[in-house]
Design a protein around this motif. Structure first.
Motif, short mmCIF file in Angstrom:
data_model
loop_
_atom_site.label_atom_id
_atom_site.label_comp_id
_atom_site.label_asym_id
_atom_site.label_seq_id
_atom_site.Cartn_x
_atom_site.Cartn_y
_atom_site.Cartn_z
N PHE A 11 0.88 -1.25 0.60
CA PHE A 11 0.28 -0.20 0.19
C PHE A 11 1.09 0.96 0.10
N GLY A 12 0.81 2.40 -0.71
CA GLY A 12 1.63 3.39 -1.52
C GLY A 12 3.13 2.79 -2.44
N GLY A 13 2.00 1.98 -3.44
CA GLY A 13 3.03 1.71 -3.89
C GLY A 13 3.71 2.56 -4.86
N THR A 14 2.92 3.73 -5.31
CA THR A 14 3.40 5.03 -5.71
C THR A 14 4.55 5.77 -5.35
N GLY A 15 4.71 5.73 -3.81
CA GLY A 15 4.95 6.65 -2.94
C GLY A 15 6.94 6.61 -3.30
N ASP A 16 7.21 7.55 -2.08
CA ASP A 16 8.54 7.86 -2.28
C ASP A 16 9.06 7.16 -2.02
N LEU A 17 8.95 6.02 -0.60
CA LEU A 17 10.05 4.98 -0.03
C LEU A 17 9.55 4.01 -1.42
N ALA A 18 8.09 3.64 -1.22
CA ALA A 18 8.26 2.18 -2.25
C ALA A 18 9.53 2.06 -3.70
N GLN A 19 9.07 3.76 -3.80
CA GLN A 19 10.09 3.83 -5.09
C GLN A 19 11.83 3.74 -4.77
N ARG A 20 12.39 4.27 -3.84
CA ARG A 20 13.44 4.30 -3.66
C ARG A 20 14.12 3.25 -2.66
N LYS A 21 12.59 2.98 -2.07
CA LYS A 21 13.71 1.31 -1.09
C LYS A 21 13.22 0.36 -1.50
N ALA A 45 -2.20 2.11 -4.38
CA ALA A 45 -2.73 3.43 -4.10
C ALA A 45 -3.64 4.47 -4.17
N ARG A 46 -3.53 5.04 -4.68
CA ARG A 46 -5.05 5.82 -4.94
C ARG A 46 -5.10 6.24 -6.14
N THR A 47 -4.05 6.38 -6.78
CA THR A 47 -3.64 7.41 -8.39
C THR A 47 -4.93 5.74 -9.17
N ARG A 87 -5.82 0.35 -7.99
CA ARG A 87 -6.52 1.20 -7.50
C ARG A 87 -6.58 1.05 -6.07
N VAL A 88 -6.35 1.18 -4.93
CA VAL A 88 -7.28 1.12 -3.81
C VAL A 88 -7.07 2.45 -3.16
N ASP A 89 -8.56 2.24 -2.35
CA ASP A 89 -8.65 3.48 -1.68
C ASP A 89 -8.54 3.27 0.51
N ALA A 90 -7.79 3.78 0.74
CA ALA A 90 -7.32 3.31 2.62
C ALA A 90 -8.83 3.16 3.05
N THR A 91 -9.32 4.56 2.46
CA THR A 91 -10.38 4.86 3.59
C THR A 91 -11.88 5.07 3.40
N PHE A 116 2.63 -1.39 4.90
CA PHE A 116 1.69 0.25 4.51
C PHE A 116 2.93 0.82 5.26
N SER A 117 2.75 1.57 3.12
CA SER A 117 3.72 2.02 2.82
C SER A 117 3.44 3.48 3.09
N VAL A 118 2.43 3.91 3.97
CA VAL A 118 1.62 5.22 3.56
C VAL A 118 1.36 6.20 5.33
N GLY A 119 1.09 7.08 4.72
CA GLY A 119 1.16 7.90 6.11
C GLY A 119 0.37 6.95 7.62
N VAL A 144 4.55 -2.38 9.05
CA VAL A 144 4.02 -1.02 9.56
C VAL A 144 5.46 -0.11 9.59
N GLU A 145 5.33 0.95 8.69
CA GLU A 145 5.79 1.20 9.08
C GLU A 145 6.09 2.97 9.76
N LYS A 146 7.66 3.71 9.81
CA LYS A 146 7.33 4.60 11.02
C LYS A 146 6.63 5.65 10.95
N PRO A 147 6.61 6.62 11.37
CA PRO A 147 6.39 7.00 12.92
C PRO A 147 5.35 6.03 13.55
P1 NAD Z 1 4.42 9.29 0.63
O1 NAD Z 1 3.66 10.50 0.20
O2 NAD Z 1 5.68 9.74 -0.85
O3 NAD Z 1 3.52 8.14 -0.40
C1 NAD Z 1 2.10 7.92 0.07
C2 NAD Z 1 1.61 7.39 -1.19
O4 NAD Z 1 0.35 6.35 -0.37
C3 NAD Z 1 1.43 6.92 -1.84
O5 NAD Z 1 1.39 6.19 -2.74
C4 NAD Z 1 -0.12 7.69 -2.04
O6 NAD Z 1 -0.82 7.19 -3.69
C5 NAD Z 1 -0.13 6.30 -1.37
N1 NAD Z 1 -2.01 6.73 -0.38
C6 NAD Z 1 -1.86 7.97 -0.15
N2 NAD Z 1 -3.01 8.59 0.71
C7 NAD Z 1 -3.74 7.13 -0.16
C8 NAD Z 1 -5.73 6.14 0.86
N3 NAD Z 1 -5.95 7.08 0.78
N4 NAD Z 1 -5.71 5.22 -0.77
C9 NAD Z 1 -4.50 4.33 -0.84
N5 NAD Z 1 -3.75 5.08 -0.78
C10 NAD Z 1 -2.67 5.96 -0.96
O7 NAD Z 1 4.95 9.09 1.50
P2 NAD Z 1 6.51 7.85 1.54
O8 NAD Z 1 7.71 9.29 1.78
O9 NAD Z 1 6.50 6.70 0.73
O10 NAD Z 1 6.18 7.45 2.73
C11 NAD Z 1 5.36 6.51 3.81
C12 NAD Z 1 5.16 6.00 5.19
O11 NAD Z 1 7.06 5.39 5.12
C13 NAD Z 1 4.58 6.68 5.95
O12 NAD Z 1 4.48 6.58 6.82
C14 NAD Z 1 6.84 7.48 6.43
O13 NAD Z 1 6.12 8.31 7.08
C15 NAD Z 1 6.90 6.37 6.28
N6 NAD Z 1 8.51 6.17 5.80
C16 NAD Z 1 9.16 6.83 4.40
C17 NAD Z 1 10.72 7.18 4.69
C18 NAD Z 1 11.11 8.09 3.36
O14 NAD Z 1 12.27 7.42 3.15
N7 NAD Z 1 9.94 8.11 2.12
C19 NAD Z 1 11.12 6.80 5.55
C20 NAD Z 1 11.22 6.12 6.92
C21 NAD Z 1 9.58 5.75 6.93
#
Ligand code: NAD
Length: 485
Positions: A11-21, A45-47, A87-91, A116-119, A144-147
């Protein structure tokens, strides 16, 4: 070590953490032959994205962060074949039936893992929806990611929500510090050698310093950081975990609960930290050769922010082993060097047979976590030459990349190790719920004290070693920091 067939939903597959790590780590394990045939990665992810758009996004990410193997087009193509976007909406309810169908299509017995790689506001809603849509099975695992919370109350509430749908044995709370090769080496050094453990107590150890210094600032995570600060973002989790590994009693075996029980005892034995044993700092603007680096306050866009980007403190562990040995912990942003190091300062020899004029040199064991991973032990020898008996220090140095060759110089990324551990079902390097709560129980009164006193962090120059008061904290104890200066 082979792993079972798995479905990993990110979850959060388009996010920064998913892409970088996460995805680059999975790609490297794939190249290492550790993804069984038929294993699937489902990015959610939501997109709204087509499969080809998502794969293009991840191709770029792997080319940027996947290492040398990313040049292997055949391997990359084969890896992308294991990847599906949905595509999935967590909420809300969008996408959940489709995700259920997708998961049901997996052939044969497989472990389901939900990352859970989401906020953090989405951790609870995701757990609930996994349950509602029948995806939370007894055999599923969640990562579950931090925090994990921002204080004891929120961490307890989150633990309680997750516990409604998952047992503790299914929950993997990630602290990526624990996945670092050198951090695991702390345990090997302590419990694999006869040399250190008999001396590892207040009788022989004068004090211990743990430094996690970063040169980066907080750009890109301003809003989150300004609500958290160094205490919540680094001290409560990463430095606390290092402290636990350095200070814990030997567990009976290297198994998840044995290790975590011992770590928990350390946190519970920590004294409350006195306000005059804490220094908070905030970095100031800096004029570089050709550009100006913003101050912390400018970066967060709040010129009255009292959030700390640096913290140093003196902690005490009230137990039989450590009573009387202070632990000095510090971490900060925009410091002069990137360095994570643990320094164990041994006491002076009780008596010098050479007389005071020969000089006194105590042993120092430095464990470097990054960069230049390795250990150095300073030992005392005779100064060479005919000038009588004078003593000097020499380092017994082991830099892992030199001692271990390619294997030591190129350790797996923390995420590679940790994701594989989740797939194998090994929780040793993940935090248990009670550990996280105990760490918040220690942290909360410190933060409450700052709030009650209206504490304002001390300014320090970007590119320095931190605020002067942090040096004073040591000088008052007739000691000084080592590690970045
Ligand atoms: P991000 O904002 O880059 O990505 C968030 C992701 O969540 C996106 O893919 C977005 O589409 C998805 N998302 C948002 N709302 C959604 C919803 N309602 N339904 C489904 N998907 C939804 O965040 P990130 O930087 O990738 O961080 C993700 C988690 O990892 C956070 O908890 C952050 O604290 C933790 N984390 C990140 C890093 C890092 O280096 N980026 C490091 C340590 C911990």
């Amino acid at each position: 070590i082979p792993v079972d067939l798995f479905d990993l939903v990110i979850f959060g597959g388009t996010g920064d953490l998913a892409q970088r790590k996460i995805l680059p780590a999975l790609f490297r394990r794939f190249c290492g032959g550790q993804m069984p045939k038929g294993a699937r990665i489902i990015a959610a992810a939501r997109t709204n994205l087509s499969q080809s758009d998502y794969k293009a996004m991840i191709t770029n990410a792997i080319q940027a962060y996947g290492g040398n193997q990313a040049n292997d087009a055949v391997a990359l193509e084969a890896f992308l074949d294991c990847l599906t976007y949905t595509r999935v909406d967590a909420t809300g309810d969008i996408g959940w039936p489709e995700l259920s169908t997708l998961m049901a299509q997996g052939q044969g017995a497989r472990v389901s893992i939900f990352y859970f790689s989401v906020g953090p506001n989405l951790f609870g809603p995701l757990a609930e929806r996994l349950h509602k849509h029948g995806l939370a099975q007894d055999s599923s695992r969640i990562v579950v990611e931090k925090p994990f919370g921002r204080d004891l109350e929120s961490a307890r509430a989150l633990n309680a929500t997750l516990a409604t749908h998952f047992s503790e044995g299914q929950i993997y709370r990630i602290d990526h510090y624990l996945g670092k090769e050198t951090v695991q080496n702390l345990m090997a050094i302590r419990f694999g050698n006869m040399l250190f453990e008999p001396l590892w107590n207040s009788q022989y150890v004068d004090h211990i310093q743990i430094t996690v210094a970063e040169t980066v600032g907080i750009a890109g995570r301003e809003a989150y950081y300004d609500r958290s600060g160094a205490m919540r973002d680094m001290m409560q989790n990463h430095l606390m975990q290092l402290l636990c590994l350095i200070a814990m009693e030997p567990p009976a075996k290297f198994d998840p609960d044995a290790v975590r029980d011992e770590k928990l005892k350390v946190i519970r034995a920590l004294d409350t930290v006195e306000p005059h044993h804490i220094v908070r700092g905030q970095y100031q603007a800096q004029q570089g050769a050709d550009d100006r680096h913003d101050s912390y306050r400018e970066t967060v866009g709040n010129l009255r922010s009292t959030t700390e980007s640096y913290i140093a403190l003196r902690a005490h562990i009230s137990n039989w082993r450590w009573a009387g040995t202070p632990f000095y912990l510090r971490t900060g942003k925009k410091l002069v060097a990137r360095s994570s190091v643990i320094n164990v300062f041994f006491k002076d020899a009780p008596h010098s047979i050479f007389g005071e004029e020969a000089g006194r040199h105590a042993n120092l064991l430095s464990i470097r976590l990054q960069p230049n991973e390795g250990i150095t032990l300073k030992v005392t020898i005779k100064e060479p030459g005919p000038g009588g008996m004078r003593l000097m220090d020499v380092p017994l140095d082991m830099t892992f990349s030199e001692a271990l060759g390619a294997a030591g110089g190129n350790p797996p990324d923390a995420y590679e190790r940790l994701i594989m551990d989740v797939i194998r079902g090994n929780q040793t390097l993940f935090m248990r719920g009670d550990e996280v709560e105990a760490a918040w129980a220690w942290t909360d009164p410190i933060i409450a004290g700052w709030q009650a006193r209206g504490d304002v962090p001390k300014p320090y120059d970007s590119g320095s070693t931190g605020p002067d008061d942090a040096d004073l904290l040591m000088r008052r104890d007739l000691r000084e920091w080592q590690g970045i200066n």
